[in-house]
Design a protein around this motif. Structure first.
Motif, PDB file in Angstrom:
ATOM      1  N   THR A 121      -8.934   0.854  -6.728  1.00  0.00           N
ATOM      2  CA  THR A 121      -9.455   0.416  -8.028  1.00  0.00           C
ATOM      3  C   THR A 121      -8.838  -0.883  -8.536  1.00  0.00           C
ATOM      4  OG1 THR A 121      -7.819   1.786  -9.184  1.00  0.00           O
ATOM      5  CG2 THR A 121      -9.961   2.782  -8.700  1.00  0.00           C
ATOM      6  N   ARG A 122      -7.568  -1.155  -8.173  1.00  0.00           N
ATOM      7  CA  ARG A 122      -6.921  -2.345  -8.742  1.00  0.00           C
ATOM      8  C   ARG A 122      -5.754  -2.796  -7.871  1.00  0.00           C
ATOM      9  NH1 ARG A 122      -5.017  -3.064 -14.999  1.00  0.00           N
ATOM     10  NH2 ARG A 122      -7.260  -2.799 -15.231  1.00  0.00           N
ATOM     11  N   LEU A 123      -5.585  -4.113  -7.810  1.00  0.00           N
ATOM     12  CA  LEU A 123      -4.405  -4.717  -7.186  1.00  0.00           C
ATOM     13  C   LEU A 123      -3.722  -5.594  -8.229  1.00  0.00           C
ATOM     14  CD1 LEU A 123      -2.654  -5.356  -4.642  1.00  0.00           C
ATOM     15  CD2 LEU A 123      -4.167  -7.297  -4.243  1.00  0.00           C
ATOM     16  N   THR A 124      -2.414  -5.424  -8.402  1.00  0.00           N
ATOM     17  CA  THR A 124      -1.665  -6.155  -9.418  1.00  0.00           C
ATOM     18  C   THR A 124      -0.456  -6.825  -8.789  1.00  0.00           C
ATOM     19  OG1 THR A 124      -2.297  -4.479 -11.049  1.00  0.00           O
ATOM     20  CG2 THR A 124      -0.521  -5.983 -11.663  1.00  0.00           C
ATOM     21  N   LEU A 125      -0.196  -8.070  -9.184  1.00  0.00           N
ATOM     22  CA  LEU A 125       1.045  -8.747  -8.845  1.00  0.00           C
ATOM     23  C   LEU A 125       1.978  -8.566 -10.035  1.00  0.00           C
ATOM     24  CD1 LEU A 125      -0.262 -12.082  -7.245  1.00  0.00           C
ATOM     25  CD2 LEU A 125       0.392  -9.975  -6.098  1.00  0.00           C
ATOM     26  N   PHE A 164      -5.250   3.585  -6.595  1.00  0.00           N
ATOM     27  CA  PHE A 164      -6.337   4.114  -5.772  1.00  0.00           C
ATOM     28  C   PHE A 164      -6.523   5.608  -6.058  1.00  0.00           C
ATOM     29  CE2 PHE A 164      -2.421   4.649  -3.478  1.00  0.00           C
ATOM     30  CZ  PHE A 164      -2.521   5.869  -2.842  1.00  0.00           C
ATOM     31  N   LYS A 165      -7.658   6.123  -5.625  1.00  0.00           N
ATOM     32  CA  LYS A 165      -7.971   7.536  -5.789  1.00  0.00           C
ATOM     33  C   LYS A 165      -8.319   8.142  -4.434  1.00  0.00           C
ATOM     34  CE  LYS A 165     -10.398   9.040  -9.197  1.00  0.00           C
ATOM     35  NZ  LYS A 165     -11.529   9.296 -10.112  1.00  0.00           N
ATOM     36  N   VAL A 166      -7.956   9.412  -4.267  1.00  0.00           N
ATOM     37  CA  VAL A 166      -8.389  10.201  -3.107  1.00  0.00           C
ATOM     38  C   VAL A 166      -9.246  11.329  -3.652  1.00  0.00           C
ATOM     39  CG1 VAL A 166      -7.664  11.590  -1.131  1.00  0.00           C
ATOM     40  CG2 VAL A 166      -6.291   9.607  -1.841  1.00  0.00           C
ATOM     41  N   ASN A 167     -10.509  11.384  -3.230  1.00  0.00           N
ATOM     42  CA  ASN A 167     -11.498  12.249  -3.896  1.00  0.00           C
ATOM     43  C   ASN A 167     -11.775  13.569  -3.193  1.00  0.00           C
ATOM     44  OD1 ASN A 167     -12.036  10.410  -6.042  1.00  0.00           O
ATOM     45  ND2 ASN A 167     -13.280   9.187  -4.626  1.00  0.00           N
ATOM     46  N   LYS A 168     -11.807  13.590  -1.865  1.00  0.00           N
ATOM     47  CA  LYS A 168     -12.335  14.780  -1.179  1.00  0.00           C
ATOM     48  C   LYS A 168     -11.354  15.420  -0.208  1.00  0.00           C
ATOM     49  CE  LYS A 168     -16.978  12.757  -1.288  1.00  0.00           C
ATOM     50  NZ  LYS A 168     -18.098  12.237  -0.461  1.00  0.00           N
ATOM     51  N   ARG A 200      -7.201  14.459  -5.735  1.00  0.00           N
ATOM     52  CA  ARG A 200      -6.907  14.876  -7.108  1.00  0.00           C
ATOM     53  C   ARG A 200      -7.699  13.995  -8.056  1.00  0.00           C
ATOM     54  NH1 ARG A 200      -0.730  12.733  -8.483  1.00  0.00           N
ATOM     55  NH2 ARG A 200      -1.312  10.559  -8.948  1.00  0.00           N
ATOM     56  N   ALA A 201      -7.827  14.433  -9.289  1.00  0.00           N
ATOM     57  CA  ALA A 201      -8.626  13.695 -10.265  1.00  0.00           C
ATOM     58  C   ALA A 201      -7.928  12.416 -10.718  1.00  0.00           C
ATOM     59  CB  ALA A 201      -8.931  14.587 -11.464  1.00  0.00           C
ATOM     60  N   ALA A 202      -6.603  12.450 -10.845  1.00  0.00           N
ATOM     61  CA  ALA A 202      -5.861  11.282 -11.335  1.00  0.00           C
ATOM     62  C   ALA A 202      -5.644  10.257 -10.229  1.00  0.00           C
ATOM     63  CB  ALA A 202      -4.512  11.729 -11.901  1.00  0.00           C
ATOM     64  N   GLU A 203      -5.457   9.011 -10.627  1.00  0.00           N
ATOM     65  CA  GLU A 203      -5.201   7.942  -9.674  1.00  0.00           C
ATOM     66  C   GLU A 203      -3.780   8.022  -9.119  1.00  0.00           C
ATOM     67  OE1 GLU A 203      -5.858   4.101 -11.345  1.00  0.00           O
ATOM     68  OE2 GLU A 203      -8.028   4.128 -10.957  1.00  0.00           O
ATOM     69  N   TYR A 204      -3.627   7.514  -7.908  1.00  0.00           N
ATOM     70  CA  TYR A 204      -2.301   7.294  -7.340  1.00  0.00           C
ATOM     71  C   TYR A 204      -1.914   5.833  -7.567  1.00  0.00           C
ATOM     72  CZ  TYR A 204      -2.651  11.735  -4.786  1.00  0.00           C
ATOM     73  OH  TYR A 204      -2.755  13.073  -4.442  1.00  0.00           O
ATOM     74  N   GLU A 205      -0.607   5.586  -7.470  1.00  0.00           N
ATOM     75  CA  GLU A 205      -0.097   4.219  -7.643  1.00  0.00           C
ATOM     76  C   GLU A 205       0.954   3.946  -6.584  1.00  0.00           C
ATOM     77  OE1 GLU A 205       0.797   2.562 -11.715  1.00  0.00           O
ATOM     78  OE2 GLU A 205       2.845   2.562 -10.881  1.00  0.00           O
ATOM     79  N   PHE A 206       0.765   2.853  -5.871  1.00  0.00           N
ATOM     80  CA  PHE A 206       1.752   2.422  -4.872  1.00  0.00           C
ATOM     81  C   PHE A 206       2.404   1.140  -5.344  1.00  0.00           C
ATOM     82  CE2 PHE A 206       2.573  -0.594  -1.398  1.00  0.00           C
ATOM     83  CZ  PHE A 206       3.594   0.069  -0.745  1.00  0.00           C
ATOM     84  N   LEU A 207       3.747   1.080  -5.258  1.00  0.00           N
ATOM     85  CA  LEU A 207       4.497  -0.093  -5.678  1.00  0.00           C
ATOM     86  C   LEU A 207       5.359  -0.567  -4.513  1.00  0.00           C
ATOM     87  CD1 LEU A 207       4.739  -1.716  -8.337  1.00  0.00           C
ATOM     88  CD2 LEU A 207       6.790  -0.382  -8.846  1.00  0.00           C
ATOM     89  N   SER A 208       5.175  -1.805  -4.124  1.00  0.00           N
ATOM     90  CA  SER A 208       5.913  -2.345  -2.975  1.00  0.00           C
ATOM     91  C   SER A 208       7.335  -2.703  -3.378  1.00  0.00           C
ATOM     92  CB  SER A 208       5.201  -3.597  -2.452  1.00  0.00           C
ATOM     93  OG  SER A 208       5.451  -4.706  -3.302  1.00  0.00           O
ATOM     94  N   PRO A 209       8.221  -2.942  -2.384  1.00  0.00           N
ATOM     95  CA  PRO A 209       9.560  -3.460  -2.688  1.00  0.00           C
ATOM     96  C   PRO A 209       9.468  -4.842  -3.334  1.00  0.00           C
ATOM     97  CG  PRO A 209       9.437  -2.641  -0.440  1.00  0.00           C
ATOM     98  CD  PRO A 209       8.040  -2.668  -0.949  1.00  0.00           C
ATOM     99  N   VAL A 210      10.558  -5.254  -3.962  1.00  0.00           N
ATOM    100  CA  VAL A 210      10.597  -6.574  -4.606  1.00  0.00           C
ATOM    101  C   VAL A 210      10.553  -7.661  -3.532  1.00  0.00           C
ATOM    102  CG1 VAL A 210      11.968  -8.124  -6.053  1.00  0.00           C
ATOM    103  CG2 VAL A 210      11.874  -5.681  -6.580  1.00  0.00           C
ATOM    104  N   GLU A 211       9.715  -8.655  -3.771  1.00  0.00           N
ATOM    105  CA  GLU A 211       9.610  -9.801  -2.876  1.00  0.00           C
ATOM    106  C   GLU A 211       9.850 -11.075  -3.675  1.00  0.00           C
ATOM    107  OE1 GLU A 211       6.337  -9.704  -0.009  1.00  0.00           O
ATOM    108  OE2 GLU A 211       5.712  -7.827  -0.943  1.00  0.00           O
ATOM    109  N   GLU A 212      10.088 -12.153  -2.970  1.00  0.00           N
ATOM    110  CA  GLU A 212      10.313 -13.451  -3.623  1.00  0.00           C
ATOM    111  C   GLU A 212       9.305 -14.457  -3.110  1.00  0.00           C
ATOM    112  OE1 GLU A 212      13.720 -16.853  -3.492  1.00  0.00           O
ATOM    113  OE2 GLU A 212      14.397 -14.849  -4.094  1.00  0.00           O
TER     114      GLU A 212
END
Length: 252
Positions: A121-125, A164-168, A200-212
């Motif tokens: 659903t979304r990508l964020t920096l 992102f979401k996992v639906n089924k 699940r109904a709610a979204e998941y969120e993945f956060l990468s390590p800190v980069e420069e």
């Protein structure tokens, strides 16, 4: 460094000063029958060994994974089962049934067959010093993202956040891959292991390590990013393109 005669031969002795962590220094002597050029080679070898030891002692932080490094592992994934099959397995075992309900929910979600199993659903920096949020909505027109340019100041620290979401069904080994291209040349390929998730109904969120962000005149400019969200089965959940501009300052 000085020259000394030993048993009829000339021995060049090289004094190398090494500085410890506490700021103290110790002097070690290396006796070698080499010329001045050989002494320089030894110094370079010593520096290379110090660099290797430094890298080995670093924290075991999660970095983008190179697929080639795990290609030779002899692993065979188990047969995939649907959510309904998992929930009906050992259904007479009350404790196991309760445990599976805790992990997977009470029953599979009743969704339209056209809804994909994985929705990005979304990508964020995520950058604390950015003047405004840097994100892209991946539920709309992906072709429009090719015309948008996202700005990142050189040298700043940032993290990638993917919603992102996992639906089924359970999805195994999700990964986010992006290719960084400058002009017609591919500059790099980065792979981020996201993990395995159940529906699940709610979204998941993945956060990468800190980069420069890179710095310097040579790395500034416009880059084309080719993003791909896939898994262990090489399913193409989503792919899209966007542009990233590395600038000296946010408002340049």
């Amino acid at each position: 460094m000085w020259v000394q005669s030993e048993g009829g031969r000339v021995c060049v002795r090289l004094a190398v000063r090494r500085r410890g962590l506490a700021g103290s220094s110790e002097r070690t002597m290396l006796g070698v029958d080499v010329c001045e050029f050989g002494n320089q080679i030894l110094e370079l070898m010593w520096l290379a060994m110090c660099y290797r030891d430094f890298m080995a002692d670093r924290d075991s932080e999660v970095y983008p994974v190179d697929e080639g490094s795990v290609a030779g592992i002899n692993y065979k994934a188990p047969a995939q089962m649907t959510m309904r099959q998992i929930q009906e397995l050992d259904c007479k075992d009350k404790s196991l049934t309760k445990y599976k309900q805790t992990l997977l929910g009470c029953s599979p979600m009743d969704l339209d067959a056209s809804v994909p199993n994985v929705q990005v659903t979304r990508l964020t920096l995520v950058c604390p010093t950015a003047p405004e949020p840097i994100f892209m909505d991946l539920t709309g027109d992906l072709a429009a993202l090719k015309k948008r340019t996202f700005v990142l100041k050189e040298g700043v620290e940032f993290r990638l956040k993917i919603n992102f979401k996992v639906n089924k069904e359970i999805v195994s080994g999700l990964k986010y891959v992006h290719y960084t291209c400058k002009g017609r040349l591919q500059a790099s390929k980065d792979t981020y292991m996201v993990g395995s998730y159940g529906p699940r109904a709610a979204e998941y969120e993945f956060l990468s390590p800190v980069e420069e962000a890179p710095t310097g005149l040579m790395v500034r400019g416009m880059y084309t990013m080719k993003s791909h969200f896939t898994d262990d089965d090489k399913s193409d959940h989503l792919h899209w393109e966007w542009k990233l501009s590395i600038k000296k300052d946010w408002l340049d």
